[in-house]
Design an enzyme around this catalytic site. Structure first.
Site, PDB file in Angstrom:
ATOM      1  N   ASP A 254       9.435  -1.886  -5.256  1.00  0.00           N
ATOM      2  CA  ASP A 254       9.387  -1.765  -3.796  1.00  0.00           C
ATOM      3  C   ASP A 254       9.079  -0.309  -3.459  1.00  0.00           C
ATOM      4  OD1 ASP A 254      10.544  -3.785  -1.394  1.00  0.00           O
ATOM      5  OD2 ASP A 254      10.459  -1.667  -0.846  1.00  0.00           O
ATOM      6  N   SER A 255       8.489  -0.087  -2.282  1.00  0.00           N
ATOM      7  CA  SER A 255       8.175   1.288  -1.900  1.00  0.00           C
ATOM      8  C   SER A 255       9.369   1.976  -1.240  1.00  0.00           C
ATOM      9  CB  SER A 255       6.977   1.306  -0.948  1.00  0.00           C
ATOM     10  OG  SER A 255       7.272   0.528   0.187  1.00  0.00           O
ATOM     11  N   ASP A 302       5.454 -10.638  -2.585  1.00  0.00           N
ATOM     12  CA  ASP A 302       5.960 -10.873  -1.225  1.00  0.00           C
ATOM     13  C   ASP A 302       5.725  -9.635  -0.354  1.00  0.00           C
ATOM     14  OD1 ASP A 302       7.213 -12.037   0.938  1.00  0.00           O
ATOM     15  OD2 ASP A 302       9.250 -11.734   0.196  1.00  0.00           O
ATOM     16  N   CYS A 342       3.125 -13.138   4.958  1.00  0.00           N
ATOM     17  CA  CYS A 342       3.893 -13.316   6.196  1.00  0.00           C
ATOM     18  C   CYS A 342       3.083 -12.834   7.395  1.00  0.00           C
ATOM     19  CB  CYS A 342       5.251 -12.626   6.105  1.00  0.00           C
ATOM     20  SG  CYS A 342       5.155 -10.890   5.748  1.00  0.00           S
TER      21      CYS A 342
HETATM   22  N1  SAH Z   1      10.928 -10.223  -1.281  1.00  0.00           N
HETATM   23  C1  SAH Z   1      11.879  -9.725  -0.322  1.00  0.00           C
HETATM   24  C2  SAH Z   1      11.291  -9.414   1.042  1.00  0.00           C
HETATM   25  C3  SAH Z   1      10.092  -8.499   1.023  1.00  0.00           C
HETATM   26  S1  SAH Z   1       9.754  -7.766   2.538  1.00  0.00           S
HETATM   27  C4  SAH Z   1      13.026 -10.702  -0.182  1.00  0.00           C
HETATM   28  O1  SAH Z   1      13.061 -11.725  -0.882  1.00  0.00           O
HETATM   29  O2  SAH Z   1      13.899 -10.464   0.628  1.00  0.00           O
HETATM   30  C5  SAH Z   1       8.507  -6.654   2.091  1.00  0.00           C
HETATM   31  C6  SAH Z   1       8.949  -5.473   1.260  1.00  0.00           C
HETATM   32  O3  SAH Z   1       7.777  -4.755   0.898  1.00  0.00           O
HETATM   33  C7  SAH Z   1       9.846  -4.456   1.946  1.00  0.00           C
HETATM   34  O4  SAH Z   1      11.014  -4.277   1.196  1.00  0.00           O
HETATM   35  C8  SAH Z   1       9.039  -3.144   1.962  1.00  0.00           C
HETATM   36  O5  SAH Z   1       9.835  -1.996   1.714  1.00  0.00           O
HETATM   37  C9  SAH Z   1       8.076  -3.368   0.833  1.00  0.00           C
HETATM   38  N2  SAH Z   1       6.776  -2.670   0.902  1.00  0.00           N
HETATM   39  C10 SAH Z   1       6.028  -2.404   1.985  1.00  0.00           C
HETATM   40  N3  SAH Z   1       4.868  -1.822   1.613  1.00  0.00           N
HETATM   41  C11 SAH Z   1       4.881  -1.719   0.274  1.00  0.00           C
HETATM   42  C12 SAH Z   1       3.971  -1.185  -0.705  1.00  0.00           C
HETATM   43  N4  SAH Z   1       2.789  -0.695  -0.335  1.00  0.00           N
HETATM   44  N5  SAH Z   1       4.334  -1.231  -2.000  1.00  0.00           N
HETATM   45  C13 SAH Z   1       5.527  -1.743  -2.372  1.00  0.00           C
HETATM   46  N6  SAH Z   1       6.415  -2.254  -1.497  1.00  0.00           N
HETATM   47  C14 SAH Z   1       6.104  -2.249  -0.195  1.00  0.00           C
END
Ligand code: SAH
Length: 398
Positions: A254-255, A302, A342
């Site tokens: 995650d970022s 996701d 989403c």
């Molecule tokens: N899979 C999670 C929900 C994901 S929401 C669950 O089951 O609850 C999307 C996520 O992507 C967030 O946590 C956000 O911090 C992350 N995100 C956003 N841009 C990103 C990027 N460029 N690289 C990695 N993570 C990212």
């Protein structure tokens, strides 16, 4: 009684106008001769003068009118608002009585519950109201009072993120609206997995309830080999897979450093020790993993919303393609790909087309075994296809 302000939609738009869609865009309307104030109740009329519906006007938003009522005999008043809340909560209760009770549940899902611009999530003793339309502000107290009477929550939070605030011409807000804040992070159980998170500083309303059932479905399909959980936030998919004793090891990416810190706490709470957490940009990181030759048996993608307007659809599809291409290149033969979107603008057909293109490019067959959406507490308004925002496809990749 006040004479209602009428607004007419443009006759040139008549053909592609769906009068039951809650969003009426600026370009679909005839500019009113006298300016209409923000938040004013308006009646939408056809070019010929036929009554279509009743809504709220917002001159600052591209969604110029939000329609809430299609019955002329009713009023857009407090009792109407409360009746919508009753219907919304009843739907969840009906499902939970017959299936399983959830302490964390989405009680109001915006367009899907006839309340365009209002999301209410319940997390145990606390509620989070997320407002995405200025129109909803007029009912904020009605909504908070009603929930207070019905559910006696310890605290109700209000969230308006800055991007939405800008689009809707309102002030961003992130505050305790009623009652008290929890003393620390709150703890909940989802499908047997313990989860802790901070309601005050979390993303969106705090936790993504829409993927609740999909986490279990994905865990069912996960193999016993290594898993990659991309955009893991608090570790939802990774933890659900560990719970059923699935993957030998999991790499969660995650970022957000803050999300990863909490995800680590959650892994420890459940005594799962085989998850490695990495802070990185998923696009670059997955390409680095491909270059390193690492392989996984299960991959979950996701990513956050990539298209918030029609104009961003092309770039969103290219981004999904890039991410899914890397994922397929990282999968062992016969691996499982769980790929989500989403973005309300991206349809199921768009996702399938994107996957077909990845399949051709990699010369690997991709079979979709489950085409899932958001969980039971996220109803969709069939007149508002954008409200079917979550797509989650579980695929076998040859
Ligand atoms: N899979 C999670 C929900 C994901 S929401 C669950 O089951 O609850 C999307 C996520 O992507 C967030 O946590 C956000 O911090 C992350 N995100 C956003 N841009 C990103 C990027 N460029 N690289 C990695 N993570 C990212």
């Amino acid at each position: 009684m006040n004479v209602p302000t009428q607004i007419f939609f443009d006759s040139k738009r008549a053909r592609d106008f769906n009068g039951f869609h809650p969003w009426v865009r600026d370009h679909a309307l005839v500019e009113p001769a006298v300016p209409i104030a923000s938040g004013e109740v308006v009646e939408l009329m056809s070019p010929g003068g036929g009554w279509i519906g009743r809504g709220i006007y917002n001159p600052s938003s591209r969604i110029r009118v939000r329609l809430y009522q299609w019955n002329r005999a009713q009023e857009l008043d407090t009792s109407w608002c409360e009746a919508q809340l009753v219907r919304a909560v009843h739907l969840r209760e009906r499902w939970m009585q017959r299936h399983q009770n959830h302490a964390a549940v989405r009680l109001v899902n915006s367009e899907g519950d006839g309340l365009s611009g209002l999301i209410v999530d319940r997390f145990g003793d606390y509620l989070v109201m997320q407002v995405t339309a200025q129109a909803i502000l007029r009912w904020l107290d009605t909504i908070a009072d009603w929930f207070h009477r019905q559910l006696s929550p310890r605290g109700i939070f209000l969230r308006i993120d800055s991007k939405t605030a800008q689009h809707e011409g309102m002030e961003p807000r992130d505050e305790l609206y009623r009652g008290q804040s929890p003393a620390g992070p709150i703890e909940l159980t989802e499908n047997g997995v313990k989860l802790q998170f901070d309601l005050v500083s979390g993303q969106k309303t705090g936790y993504y309830l829409d993927q609740r059932a999909n986490r279990v479905r994905a865990a069912t399909w996960a193999g016993s080999g290594p898993m990659l959980d991309v955009c893991s936030y608090l570790g939802g998919f990774a933890l659900a897979a560990c719970k059923v004793g699935g993957p030998s090891s999991i790499l969660a990416v995650d970022s957000s450093a803050r999300a990863l810190e909490q995800a680590k706490v959650n892994a420890a709470l459940n005594e799962f020790s085989n998850i490695e957490f990495v802070q990185a940009d998923c696009f670059d990181y997955l390409e680095e993993l491909v270059a390193s030759g690492r392989k996984f048996q299960t991959i979950v993608l996701d990513p956050p919303r990539m298209a918030s307007s029609r104009g961003q659809l092309g770039s969103a599809l290219r981004a999904y393609h890039r991410l899914n291409l890397s994922a397929v290149n990282l999968l062992e033969p016969e691996g499982t790909l769980v790929t989500c979107s989403c973005s309300g603008r991206v349809t199921r057909g768009d996702m399938l087309g994107m996957l077909a293109s990845v399949s051709k490019r990699t010369r690997r067959s991709i079979q979709m075994v489950e085409g899932l959406g958001a969980d039971f507490d996220h109803p969709i308004d069939v007149n508002c296809p954008e409200s079917e925002y979550l797509k989650c496809f579980i695929c076998r990749v040859a």
